[in-house]
Write an enzyme that holds these catalytic residues in place. Structure first.
Site, PDB file in Angstrom:
ATOM      1  N   GLN A 152     -57.705  26.766  12.174  1.00 12.70           N
ATOM      2  CA  GLN A 152     -58.158  25.624  12.989  1.00 12.70           C
ATOM      3  C   GLN A 152     -57.308  24.365  12.796  1.00 12.70           C
ATOM      4  OE1 GLN A 152     -61.172  24.893  15.391  1.00 12.70           O
ATOM      5  NE2 GLN A 152     -59.291  23.719  15.620  1.00 12.70           N
ATOM      6  N   HIS A 210     -54.974  30.400  20.133  1.00 13.84           N
ATOM      7  CA  HIS A 210     -55.438  29.212  20.869  1.00 13.84           C
ATOM      8  C   HIS A 210     -54.164  28.524  21.344  1.00 13.84           C
ATOM      9  CE1 HIS A 210     -59.336  29.944  19.129  1.00 13.84           C
ATOM     10  NE2 HIS A 210     -59.847  28.870  19.711  1.00 13.84           N
ATOM     11  N   GLU A 213     -54.271  24.288  24.395  1.00  8.35           N
ATOM     12  CA  GLU A 213     -55.607  23.799  24.758  1.00  8.35           C
ATOM     13  C   GLU A 213     -55.584  22.270  24.697  1.00  8.35           C
ATOM     14  OE1 GLU A 213     -58.864  24.675  22.139  1.00  8.35           O
ATOM     15  OE2 GLU A 213     -60.370  24.305  23.682  1.00  8.35           O
ATOM     16  N   ASP A 309     -66.758  30.900  23.956  1.00  8.43           N
ATOM     17  CA  ASP A 309     -66.086  29.996  23.031  1.00  8.43           C
ATOM     18  C   ASP A 309     -67.052  29.450  21.980  1.00  8.43           C
ATOM     19  OD1 ASP A 309     -63.792  28.852  21.983  1.00  8.43           O
ATOM     20  OD2 ASP A 309     -63.734  27.167  23.375  1.00  8.43           O
TER      21      ASP A 309
END
Ligand code: 17E
Ligand code: FE2
Length: 424
Positions: A152, A210, A213, A309
């Site tokens: 993340q 990811h 985004e 999500d």
């Protein structure tokens, strides 16, 4: 002797009904007027039957943490990352197991039997990944869960994250993630993709990034991922999730990019519930929708599937785990309201998701396959989308794992009270 027969299920494209015989957890016979004896019979009452929904992208480690310790008031991706980092500091394995299990129950109740969950591996103790591996193993007999080692805060955000990624893969992650648009520089972003793809090659795993985004039209990592997918030969084992910057690319660049993506075989996952709300937050008016080019990619034959999500977490204060809810938003946000387009969207939460998850030929209502199906309170795909139909019966490997009784409503407007149905 069959274990179970589901009679009168609307399976064929022409709307005709069949009987589905199940034996030892597999589809044994699919035909009209099946005469074999069975231990149990379910009357489908001409309901539409579909293979299970596929949740292509969810974060189960963060599910059900909205507001803990604080709410994301701005609604941006970046405040979500900040709020989550506060909650991440207090994670325990039991806490992750409890929340993830509850979210999985919500999804199964809506007919989902295949789930790809990203799991944050930036915590040095890998608490969330260890917990999610336990959940994956305990659910395995009935629900298929794939785990993505997801950094993340960025793979290059600290010296320790690359090793944590590798440890997560060794512990059992099925796929390797990355977040190139959130690395400190463009160069770090490219490097992070090379690290992720390298790990997938080394350990024989899938890739799900990811990717882009952000509403920044200069965020261009899909091209890098697509080139890596092509050159490594990983091709359709690689997925680009979110890709919301593509919403803001100029036509010439997007056209070239998508041709390259079609060539590499890259899969895409859009998350319309979440990106329609997280994106466009820095715009005045007109505000961009910030949802990737779902319609254009689908028209080109690129594999696009959909994810929820988030379910009640720092990035999304709503969600009940319904892929019909996700698909409903996709129909609107991608303006896919043509009849064939709506059918295509339904398939994004079933067959296309199965392709993204690389499930192979074991997915689908075909003799010999695992007996996984959902009886929807609907006559077809479009009806299910419009009415957000209940999953009356969910069957995994021949076992009923969830039942929902659709709501019954009575109206009285002066005349005699009568039941309402939503058929035209
Ligand atoms: N983390 C991220 O980077 N993007 C998201 N949409 C979510 C988590 C939910
Ligand atoms: Fe995500």
């Amino acid at each position: 002797m069959l274990d179970l027969i589901i009679r009168n299920a609307r399976l064929r494209e022409d709307g005709s009904c069949v009987d589905i015989g199940i034996s030892e957890g597999k589809f044994a016979e699919i035909t009209a007027g099946l005469s074999a004896p069975a231990h149990e019979t379910i009357d489908a009452m001409a309901c539409f039957v579909t293979p299970p929904f596929v949740e292509s992208h969810v974060h189960l480690d963060t599910a059900l943490t909205a507001g803990e310790p604080r709410w994301n008031e701005s609604g941006t991706l970046f405040e979500g990352i900040e709020r989550w980092s506060e909650r991440k500091a207090t994670l325990t394995e039991d806490d992750v197991v409890r929340r993830a299990t509850k979210a999985i129950e919500w999804e199964v109740a809506h007919g989902v039997l295949h789930i790809r969950s990203h799991v944050d591996v930036c915590d040095p103790t890998l608490t969330a990944m260890r917990a999610m591996i336990k959940v994956k193993q305990s659910m395995a007999p009935l629900v298929n869960i794939q785990l993505v080692a997801f950094p993340q805060d960025g793979i290059l955000s600290s010296d320790t994250v690359p090793a944590q990624m590798e440890e997560a893969v060794r512990l059992g992650a099925d796929a390797v993630g990355a977040i190139p648009h959130y690395e400190l520089t463009r160069e770090d972003g490219v490097e992070s993709l090379k690290i992720a793809v390298g790990l997938a090659e080394k350990y024989g795993r899938l890739v799900d990034v990811h990717c882009d985004e952000i509403d920044d039209e200069q965020s261009r990592f899909v091209e890098v991922l697509s080139a890596l997918a092509l050159r490594t030969g990983l091709r359709d084992r690689v997925t680009a999730s979110h890709t919301t910057a593509m919403h803001s690319y100029g036509g010439a660049y997007a056209s070239k990019l998508l041709r390259f993506c079609a060539r590499s075989g890259l899969n895409f996952v859009a998350n319309p519930l979440v990106n329609i709300h997280l994106q466009g937050r820095f715009d005045t008016y007109p505000k961009r929708r910030g949802v990737t080019r779902i319609k254009e990619m689908a028209a080109m034959g690129i594999n696009v599937s959909l994810g929820h999500d988030d379910i009640l977490d720092p990035w999304y204060p709503m969600g009940c785990g319904s892929m019909l809810d996700v698909a409903h938003m996709a129909v609107h946000a991608a303006q896919m309201t043509g009849r064939d387009e709506m059918r295509t969207v339904f398939h994004m939460v079933t067959d296309a998701g199965a392709r993204t998850l690389y499930l192979g030929t074991s997915y689908g209502i075909v003799v010999g396959n695992p007996a996984d199906l959902v009886l929807l309170d609907a006559v077809d795909e479009l009806d299910a989308l419009r009415r957000q139909s209940a999953a009356r019966v969910v069957i995994s490997k021949g076992r009923v794992v969830a039942r929902t009784t659709p709501a019954v409503t009575t109206v009285s407007l002066g005349g005699s009270p009568h039941g309402v149905d939503y058929a035209r």
